[in-house]
Design a protein around this motif. Structure first.
Motif, PDB file in Angstrom:
ATOM      1  N   ASN A   8       0.799  -1.224   0.000  1.00 32.72           N
ATOM      2  CA  ASN A   8       0.000   0.000   0.000  1.00 32.72           C
ATOM      3  C   ASN A   8       0.834   1.276   0.000  1.00 32.72           C
ATOM      4  OD1 ASN A   8      -2.371  -1.375  -0.096  1.00 32.72           O
ATOM      5  ND2 ASN A   8      -2.737  -1.287   2.092  1.00 32.72           N
ATOM      6  N   ASP A   9       2.127   1.172   0.078  1.00 26.90           N
ATOM      7  CA  ASP A   9       2.999   2.338   0.042  1.00 26.90           C
ATOM      8  C   ASP A   9       3.413   2.584  -1.404  1.00 26.90           C
ATOM      9  OD1 ASP A   9       4.898   4.305   0.299  1.00 26.90           O
ATOM     10  OD2 ASP A   9       6.217   3.154   1.619  1.00 26.90           O
ATOM     11  N   PRO A  10       2.881   3.628  -2.065  1.00 24.90           N
ATOM     12  CA  PRO A  10       3.210   3.863  -3.478  1.00 24.90           C
ATOM     13  C   PRO A  10       4.672   4.200  -3.729  1.00 24.90           C
ATOM     14  CG  PRO A  10       1.276   5.118  -2.833  1.00 24.90           C
ATOM     15  CD  PRO A  10       1.858   4.537  -1.584  1.00 24.90           C
ATOM     16  N   THR A  11       5.440   4.518  -2.674  1.00 18.75           N
ATOM     17  CA  THR A  11       6.844   4.865  -2.869  1.00 18.75           C
ATOM     18  C   THR A  11       7.777   3.668  -2.724  1.00 18.75           C
ATOM     19  OG1 THR A  11       7.151   5.450  -0.541  1.00 18.75           O
ATOM     20  CG2 THR A  11       6.432   7.206  -2.039  1.00 18.75           C
ATOM     21  N   GLN A  12       7.245   2.491  -2.410  1.00 20.23           N
ATOM     22  CA  GLN A  12       8.059   1.286  -2.257  1.00 20.23           C
ATOM     23  C   GLN A  12       7.185   0.078  -2.572  1.00 20.23           C
ATOM     24  OE1 GLN A  12      11.339   1.703  -1.315  1.00 20.23           O
ATOM     25  NE2 GLN A  12      11.718  -0.442  -1.649  1.00 20.23           N
ATOM     26  N   THR A  13       6.991  -0.207  -3.864  1.00 18.23           N
ATOM     27  CA  THR A  13       6.057  -1.267  -4.236  1.00 18.23           C
ATOM     28  C   THR A  13       6.337  -1.786  -5.636  1.00 18.23           C
ATOM     29  OG1 THR A  13       3.717  -1.858  -4.241  1.00 18.23           O
ATOM     30  CG2 THR A  13       4.281   0.255  -5.237  1.00 18.23           C
ATOM     31  N   LEU A  14       5.599  -2.796  -6.020  1.00 11.26           N
ATOM     32  CA  LEU A  14       5.532  -3.278  -7.389  1.00 11.26           C
ATOM     33  C   LEU A  14       4.139  -2.952  -7.903  1.00 11.26           C
ATOM     34  CD1 LEU A  14       7.058  -6.859  -7.002  1.00 11.26           C
ATOM     35  CD2 LEU A  14       8.188  -4.854  -7.956  1.00 11.26           C
ATOM     36  N   GLN A  25       8.341  -1.136 -10.984  1.00 10.13           N
ATOM     37  CA  GLN A  25       8.903  -1.287  -9.650  1.00 10.13           C
ATOM     38  C   GLN A  25       9.275   0.099  -9.149  1.00 10.13           C
ATOM     39  OE1 GLN A  25      12.367  -3.780  -9.399  1.00 10.13           O
ATOM     40  NE2 GLN A  25      12.372  -3.739  -7.165  1.00 10.13           N
ATOM     41  N   VAL A  26       8.870   0.409  -7.915  1.00 13.71           N
ATOM     42  CA  VAL A  26       9.159   1.700  -7.299  1.00 13.71           C
ATOM     43  C   VAL A  26      10.039   1.443  -6.082  1.00 13.71           C
ATOM     44  CG1 VAL A  26       8.189   3.785  -6.299  1.00 13.71           C
ATOM     45  CG2 VAL A  26       6.907   2.547  -8.053  1.00 13.71           C
ATOM     46  N   ASN A  27      11.232   2.028  -6.070  1.00 13.07           N
ATOM     47  CA  ASN A  27      12.170   1.890  -4.958  1.00 13.07           C
ATOM     48  C   ASN A  27      12.517   3.272  -4.426  1.00 13.07           C
ATOM     49  OD1 ASN A  27      12.539  -0.951  -4.966  1.00 13.07           O
ATOM     50  ND2 ASN A  27      13.881  -0.739  -6.744  1.00 13.07           N
ATOM     51  N   THR A  28      12.471   3.411  -3.115  1.00 14.32           N
ATOM     52  CA  THR A  28      12.831   4.675  -2.495  1.00 14.32           C
ATOM     53  C   THR A  28      14.021   4.460  -1.580  1.00 14.32           C
ATOM     54  OG1 THR A  28      10.569   5.481  -2.611  1.00 14.32           O
ATOM     55  CG2 THR A  28      12.016   6.562  -1.032  1.00 14.32           C
ATOM     56  N   ALA A  29      15.067   5.226  -1.827  1.00 15.73           N
ATOM     57  CA  ALA A  29      16.241   5.274  -0.969  1.00 15.73           C
ATOM     58  C   ALA A  29      16.259   6.677  -0.364  1.00 15.73           C
ATOM     59  CB  ALA A  29      17.503   5.021  -1.789  1.00 15.73           C
ATOM     60  N   PRO A  30      17.045   6.899   0.658  1.00 13.91           N
ATOM     61  CA  PRO A  30      17.081   8.252   1.231  1.00 13.91           C
ATOM     62  C   PRO A  30      17.383   9.304   0.162  1.00 13.91           C
ATOM     63  CG  PRO A  30      18.254   6.737   2.642  1.00 13.91           C
ATOM     64  CD  PRO A  30      17.899   5.980   1.392  1.00 13.91           C
ATOM     65  N   GLY A  31      16.434  10.208  -0.018  1.00 13.04           N
ATOM     66  CA  GLY A  31      16.620  11.318  -0.947  1.00 13.04           C
ATOM     67  C   GLY A  31      16.145  11.098  -2.369  1.00 13.04           C
ATOM     68  N   GLN A  32      15.924   9.859  -2.803  1.00 14.11           N
ATOM     69  CA  GLN A  32      15.543   9.653  -4.200  1.00 14.11           C
ATOM     70  C   GLN A  32      14.674   8.410  -4.371  1.00 14.11           C
ATOM     71  OE1 GLN A  32      18.739   9.925  -6.942  1.00 14.11           O
ATOM     72  NE2 GLN A  32      17.514   9.313  -8.674  1.00 14.11           N
ATOM     73  N   ILE A  35      11.795   4.798 -10.450  1.00 11.00           N
ATOM     74  CA  ILE A  35      10.681   4.040 -11.020  1.00 11.00           C
ATOM     75  C   ILE A  35      11.197   3.328 -12.265  1.00 11.00           C
ATOM     76  CG2 ILE A  35       8.354   4.187 -11.981  1.00 11.00           C
ATOM     77  CD1 ILE A  35       8.501   7.030 -10.294  1.00 11.00           C
ATOM     78  N   SER A  36      11.053   1.996 -12.268  1.00 12.87           N
ATOM     79  CA  SER A  36      11.514   1.177 -13.391  1.00 12.87           C
ATOM     80  C   SER A  36      10.332   0.472 -14.043  1.00 12.87           C
ATOM     81  CB  SER A  36      12.511   0.124 -12.910  1.00 12.87           C
ATOM     82  OG  SER A  36      13.612   0.724 -12.275  1.00 12.87           O
ATOM     83  N   ARG A  37      10.407   0.291 -15.356  1.00  9.65           N
ATOM     84  CA  ARG A  37       9.389  -0.437 -16.115  1.00  9.65           C
ATOM     85  C   ARG A  37      10.002  -1.742 -16.593  1.00  9.65           C
ATOM     86  NH1 ARG A  37       8.385   3.037 -20.333  1.00  9.65           N
ATOM     87  NH2 ARG A  37      10.140   2.118 -21.412  1.00  9.65           N
ATOM     88  N   PHE A  38       9.205  -2.822 -16.542  1.00 11.35           N
ATOM     89  CA  PHE A  38       9.653  -4.119 -17.031  1.00 11.35           C
ATOM     90  C   PHE A  38       9.118  -4.305 -18.444  1.00 11.35           C
ATOM     91  CE2 PHE A  38      10.001  -4.589 -12.508  1.00 11.35           C
ATOM     92  CZ  PHE A  38      11.186  -5.289 -12.366  1.00 11.35           C
ATOM     93  N   GLU A  39       9.997  -4.746 -19.349  1.00  8.75           N
ATOM     94  CA  GLU A  39       9.638  -4.913 -20.752  1.00  8.75           C
ATOM     95  C   GLU A  39      10.023  -6.299 -21.231  1.00  8.75           C
ATOM     96  OE1 GLU A  39      12.023  -1.916 -22.594  1.00  8.75           O
ATOM     97  OE2 GLU A  39      10.605  -0.325 -22.133  1.00  8.75           O
TER      98      GLU A  39
END
Length: 177
Positions: A8-14, A25-32, A35-39
């Motif tokens: 449910n966290d849009p900043t750290q999810t698939l 895929q959405v990954n959040t690290a400190p400060g940034q 967002i990646s797309r799978f193809e």
């Protein structure tokens, strides 16, 4: 088209299709946030799906990596001083059209304001299933937004990160998936 959020966290999810195929895929690290797309690539069948970074979101800007120029995000003037009001978030897209994320009926909705507002996408929160059937949180892409799915996902994550998840009354409950 629906993209279900794994958490449910849009900043750290698939984000995946209802069939379970991971699209983003959405990954959040400190400060940034990245967002990646799978193809799927026909010439690389042995490697399966390939991930490519679509955008990066930090505290000061949102950058679509398909474009040479970052998209500058600007809040609606005067809206940042209001309290307990769901603030619309207006910005110009790469096509120089004005877009707005706005809360309608407790759900964020993305509009393009060309001549008349046209809805492109809507976020629906997860339901635990006490009163009604349970469901995962999902991002619903309307037919008008099918050609700009990357843009919708990126701006939704940025909106959630900066203006929705920072609200003191918002509670992210990852267990309600």
């Amino acid at each position: 088209m629906e993209l279900c959020l794994r958490h449910n966290d849009p900043t750290q999810t698939l984000l995946m299709t209802p069939d379970g195929i991971v699209m983003y895929q959405v990954n959040t690290a400190p400060g940034q946030t990245t967002i990646s797309r799978f193809e799927n690539h026909a010439q690389r069948l042995s490697t399966g799906r390939v991930s490519c970074v679509v955008a990066e979101v930090d505290s000061s800007r949102l950058r679509l990596l398909d474009n040479d120029i970052p998209i500058d995000i600007v809040m609606v003037s005067g809206a940042e001083n209001t309290e307990n009001v769901d603030r619309p978030w207006t910005f110009n897209g790469p096509d120089d059209k004005p877009y707005t994320w706005q809360i309608l009926f407790r759900s964020p909705v993305l509009f393009v304001s060309d001549n008349a507002p046209i809805p492109l996408a809507r976020y629906r929160q997860a339901k635990i299933g006490i009163i009604s059937r349970s469901r995962r949180a999902f991002l619903e892409i309307f037919p008008a937004g099918i050609n700009v799915i990357d843009f919708i996902v990126v701006t939704f994550v940025s909106y959630a990160k900066h203006h929705w998840l920072n609200e003191p009354h918002h509670e992210s409950n990852p267990s309600a998936i």
